[in-house]
Design an enzyme around this catalytic site. Structure first.
Site, PDB file in Angstrom:
ATOM      1  N   ASP A 269       0.821  -1.207   0.000  1.00 54.44           N
ATOM      2  CA  ASP A 269       0.000   0.000   0.000  1.00 54.44           C
ATOM      3  C   ASP A 269       0.863   1.269   0.000  1.00 54.44           C
ATOM      4  O   ASP A 269       0.847   2.049   0.942  1.00 54.44           O
ATOM      5  CB  ASP A 269      -0.907  -0.056   1.245  1.00 54.44           C
ATOM      6  CG  ASP A 269      -1.810   1.152   1.366  1.00 54.44           C
ATOM      7  OD1 ASP A 269      -2.133   1.766   0.338  1.00 54.44           O
ATOM      8  OD2 ASP A 269      -2.180   1.488   2.518  1.00 54.44           O
TER       9      ASP A 269
ATOM     10  N   GLU B 195       4.078  -7.719   7.523  1.00 55.06           N
ATOM     11  CA  GLU B 195       2.842  -8.442   7.213  1.00 55.06           C
ATOM     12  C   GLU B 195       2.996  -9.537   6.173  1.00 55.06           C
ATOM     13  O   GLU B 195       2.328  -9.516   5.141  1.00 55.06           O
ATOM     14  CB  GLU B 195       1.753  -7.472   6.768  1.00 55.06           C
ATOM     15  CG  GLU B 195       1.354  -6.510   7.847  1.00 55.06           C
ATOM     16  CD  GLU B 195       0.125  -5.686   7.480  1.00 55.06           C
ATOM     17  OE1 GLU B 195      -0.296  -5.715   6.317  1.00 55.06           O
ATOM     18  OE2 GLU B 195      -0.401  -5.008   8.382  1.00 55.06           O
TER      19      GLU B 195
ATOM     20  N   TYR C  50      -5.995  -3.333  13.044  1.00 56.21           N
ATOM     21  CA  TYR C  50      -6.917  -2.352  12.466  1.00 56.21           C
ATOM     22  C   TYR C  50      -8.362  -2.526  12.919  1.00 56.21           C
ATOM     23  O   TYR C  50      -9.275  -2.126  12.209  1.00 56.21           O
ATOM     24  CB  TYR C  50      -6.795  -2.376  10.929  1.00 56.21           C
ATOM     25  CG  TYR C  50      -5.540  -1.638  10.503  1.00 56.21           C
ATOM     26  CD1 TYR C  50      -5.539  -0.253  10.426  1.00 56.21           C
ATOM     27  CD2 TYR C  50      -4.351  -2.315  10.264  1.00 56.21           C
ATOM     28  CE1 TYR C  50      -4.381   0.442  10.094  1.00 56.21           C
ATOM     29  CE2 TYR C  50      -3.193  -1.628   9.931  1.00 56.21           C
ATOM     30  CZ  TYR C  50      -3.222  -0.242   9.852  1.00 56.21           C
ATOM     31  OH  TYR C  50      -2.083   0.452   9.541  1.00 56.21           O
TER      32      TYR C  50
ATOM     33  N   GLU D 129       1.225  -0.903  14.211  1.00 51.93           N
ATOM     34  CA  GLU D 129       0.375  -0.047  13.376  1.00 51.93           C
ATOM     35  C   GLU D 129      -1.013  -0.029  13.966  1.00 51.93           C
ATOM     36  O   GLU D 129      -1.548  -1.085  14.321  1.00 51.93           O
ATOM     37  CB  GLU D 129       0.252  -0.585  11.941  1.00 51.93           C
ATOM     38  CG  GLU D 129       1.480  -0.389  11.079  1.00 51.93           C
ATOM     39  CD  GLU D 129       1.260  -0.811   9.620  1.00 51.93           C
ATOM     40  OE1 GLU D 129       0.104  -0.815   9.145  1.00 51.93           O
ATOM     41  OE2 GLU D 129       2.263  -1.140   8.974  1.00 51.93           O
TER      42      GLU D 129
HETATM   43  C1  BDP Z   1      -1.179  -2.225   6.918  1.00 48.31           C
HETATM   44  C2  BDP Z   1       0.097  -2.113   6.071  1.00 48.31           C
HETATM   45  C3  BDP Z   1       0.366  -0.687   5.647  1.00 48.31           C
HETATM   46  C4  BDP Z   1      -0.900  -0.057   5.092  1.00 48.31           C
HETATM   47  C5  BDP Z   1      -1.944  -0.079   6.199  1.00 48.31           C
HETATM   48  C6  BDP Z   1      -3.265   0.592   5.779  1.00 48.31           C
HETATM   49  O1  BDP Z   1       1.205  -2.601   6.801  1.00 48.31           O
HETATM   50  O2  BDP Z   1       1.381  -0.656   4.673  1.00 48.31           O
HETATM   51  O3  BDP Z   1      -0.689   1.237   4.610  1.00 48.31           O
HETATM   52  O4  BDP Z   1      -2.223  -1.420   6.464  1.00 48.31           O
HETATM   53  O5  BDP Z   1      -4.113  -0.094   5.268  1.00 48.31           O
HETATM   54  O6  BDP Z   1      -1.707  -3.469   6.896  1.00 48.31           O
HETATM   55  O7  BDP Z   1      -3.386   1.798   5.941  1.00 48.31           O
END
Ligand code: BDP
Length: 597
Positions: free
Chosen positions: A163, A404, A470, A506
């Protein structure tokens, strides 16, 4: 490969500037002899990405040619002359005066060639570089991955398996430099602390076995000296620093290390480094810096800006480090590739704790086994090139060997919480990378950024579990309470089975700067703040959580897809032009020490 320096014995000439450029969509340049020099060019900036500079280069995937000319000063006549590229994405082939000099594959890391036999010392030299950026499944990072793979960015353009935008070109400085013969060819610094004495072990190598080394380590209050005689070109010196001033985020103190190489009674070369005396260790479920537990507070970042793309942008590096200081961050991860060496010099000076990552993002394990083996070979090269480049930075506290990697059945693992063993060759892939990093550098912990559902056996060989999460964004949208409960239960499970420190590497929500809503809606600044508040509260409530990195420091350019409005990932705490969103102010209120008075 030492960073080039200028001193009495060494010299350098930065070739950055406006070069000639030509696209080669039909890939005919070699047949047409462009490596000897080409016409019909247009100007391009080096360093920069070619993408943002002309309308027809924006999403150009293929071959681009660069050329420039340079001359060699007469004073360089007796020396070893090298040409060093800080980073070219993705493949580079280099000719001087029509002669092939060498090639390199993979962006984000430096490579160099010895030019001594190729240059014309009397007149100008023509340097031609062919750059190609094909997106292929066997590359690292991969692109154009066949459909069976899990890829949430499947319908993106260009078709990356990651991404961020596949910016291309000569991305960092091109440096012509000379080193004497013999010279200091490599240096490794290791520091430790025993009974309040700082030990600095210096291991240097020379191209000639018949040399000796003199070193001096200088601080504001002392100068220590030492020397070594070479054993087959290897030179080892240990210095003991009483009452050392230890490097840390609150006092990133750097000692000046000067090394001189002597040959037949004469000094022939010198090299200097700024070094920090510090230790980093894992004890139980905590990360210790200089014997004290630390908590990582900061961001994943990207090298990304409008116009320069992924091209080196020093003012932006300085600004980013200052903004992270302003927020009160003490750490960042070089997601998802090695950043410029200048960035790490800034991190050393500012006291950031850096998780230094290889370009191994978007790894998958379906399909042709031979192709998977090829990817592993490339990943191993990148681990080795990264460690050899960054091993002497006190700021680098951990290696991240991937981001990932996806098991083939990730979706089932995420939703049904299965913990069945995964195919063993996938575990071996990650184990090999982590072991390589440990073998090359046993002074730093090793990790990779995992996701919810990562097979637990993949975590066996890491020292710290990094987890990208997330909940509240891709899952359980608008249900932050439910997302946090699930995450809390998952973290407890991972911790009880691994016993290792966990860092949330993240967490984030796309946020359109200036979009507000009460109650908090998706994409609003309020939702981003509320999500971060709950994650930070969770992090504080679990003693095995050794830190949290917000995704991402600033909005960044990515590939086109329905999920990425205007081609940007908007999870930044700052906008792409570095203006704070509400989230940046919120993080500052949580992370920075309240000003006194
Ligand atoms: C994560 C990835 C990252 C993406 C992020 C996203 O590690 O590179 O930019 O998701 O979706 O899974 O913002």
């Amino acid at each position: 490969m030492l960073y080039p320096q200028q001193n009495k014995y060494r010299d350098l000439y930065v070739l950055d500037g406006i070069w000639d450029f030509r696209l080669d969509p039909e890939n005919v340049g070699v047949d047409h002899g462009w490596h000897e020099g080409f016409m019909e060019s247009r100007p391009i900036a080096v360093p920069s990405s070619w993408n943002e500079l002309y309308p027809d280069t924006y999403d150009f995937i293929g071959v681009g040619w660069y050329q420039t000319v340079f001359s060699i000063p007469t004073s360089w006549s007796q020396d070893d002359i090298r040409l060093r590229f800080g980073s070219v994405t993705y493949g580079a082939t280099v000719w001087i005066n029509g002669h092939f000099v060498g090639s390199h594959e993979g962006g984000n890391l430096p490579f160099e060639f010895c030019l001594t036999d190729h240059i014309d010392r009397e007149s100008g030299n023509k340097l031609v570089v062919r750059v190609e950026n094909e997106l292929r499944p066997d590359r690292v990072p991969p692109g154009n991955v066949p459909k069976q793979s899990l890829n949430i960015f499947m319908s993106n353009t260009p078709a990356t398996n990651y991404d961020f935008f596949p910016y291309s070109g000569i991305h960092r400085s091109v440096i012509l430099y000379r080193i004497p013969i013999p010279s200091i060819s490599d240096v490794t610094i290791r520091t430790s602390i025993i009974d309040e004495v700082g030990l600095v072990d210096i291991r240097a190598f020379s191209s000639d076995p018949d040399v000796d080394l003199f070193v001096s380590l200088q601080s504001d209050s002392c100068v220590l000296q030492g020397s070594a005689v070479s054993a087959n070109g290897e030179l080892n010196v240990s210095l003991e620093v009483n009452d050392p001033r230890l490097w840390s985020p609150s006092d990133p103190y750097l000692y000046q290390l000067n090394m001189s190489l002597n040959h037949q009674g004469k000094t022939v070369d010198s090299y200097s480094l700024e070094i920090g005396i510090r230790t980093i260790e894992i004890r139980g479920h905590e990360i210790y810096l200089n014997g004290e537990p630390i908590e990582l507070k900061g961001f994943g970042r990207h090298e990304d800006s409008s116009v320069s793309g992924r091209g080196q942008n020093l003012p932006l590096s300085v600004k980013d480090h200052n903004l992270m200081k302003w927020v009160g961050a003490n750490s960042y991860r070089t997601a998802h590739y090695p950043y410029s060496e200048e960035d790490l010099f800034l991190a050393d000076k500012h006291g950031f704790l850096v998780v230094d990552e290889t370009p191994a993002v978007g790894l998958f394990f379906e399909g042709d086994r031979g192709q998977i083996e090829d990817r592993l070979t490339k990943c191993r090269e990148q681990v080795s090139e990264l460690i050899s480049r960054d091993k002497n930075h006190p700021s680098v506290i951990m290696w991240s060997v991937a981001n990932e990697p996806f098991p083939p059945d990730l979706m089932t693992r995420i939703f049904s919480e299965i913990e069945e063993p995964v195919e063993s060759f996938t575990t071996e892939f990650l184990t090999t990378l982590a072991s390589d990093a440990k073998n090359l550098d046993d002074t730093r912990p090793v990790s990779f950024a995992a996701v919810h559902g990562t097979p637990l056996e993949w975590l066996e060989n890491v020292d710290v579990v990094m987890l990208n999460t997330y909940g509240g964004w891709y899952f359980d949208q608008l249900n932050l309470g439910g997302a946090i409960d699930k995450l809390s239960e998952y973290l407890d499970r991972v911790h009880s089975s691994t016993g290792k420190p966990i860092v949330i590497s993240e967490v984030g929500a796309d946020t359109i700067s200036g979009f507000h809503s009460v109650p908090e809606e998706l994409y609003s600044e309020e939702y981003q703040v509320e999500m971060l508040r709950r994650y930070l509260d969770l992090a504080e409530s679990k003693d095995f959580l050794a830190g949290l990195h917000v995704w991402v420091m600033a909005d960044f350019r990515t590939t086109h897809s329905l999920m990425r409005i205007g081609g940007l990932n908007r999870k930044g705490a700052f906008t792409r032009d570095r203006q704070p969103k509400m989230a940046a102010h919120f993080l500052r209120s949580r992370w920075s020490v309240a000003p006194s008075g």
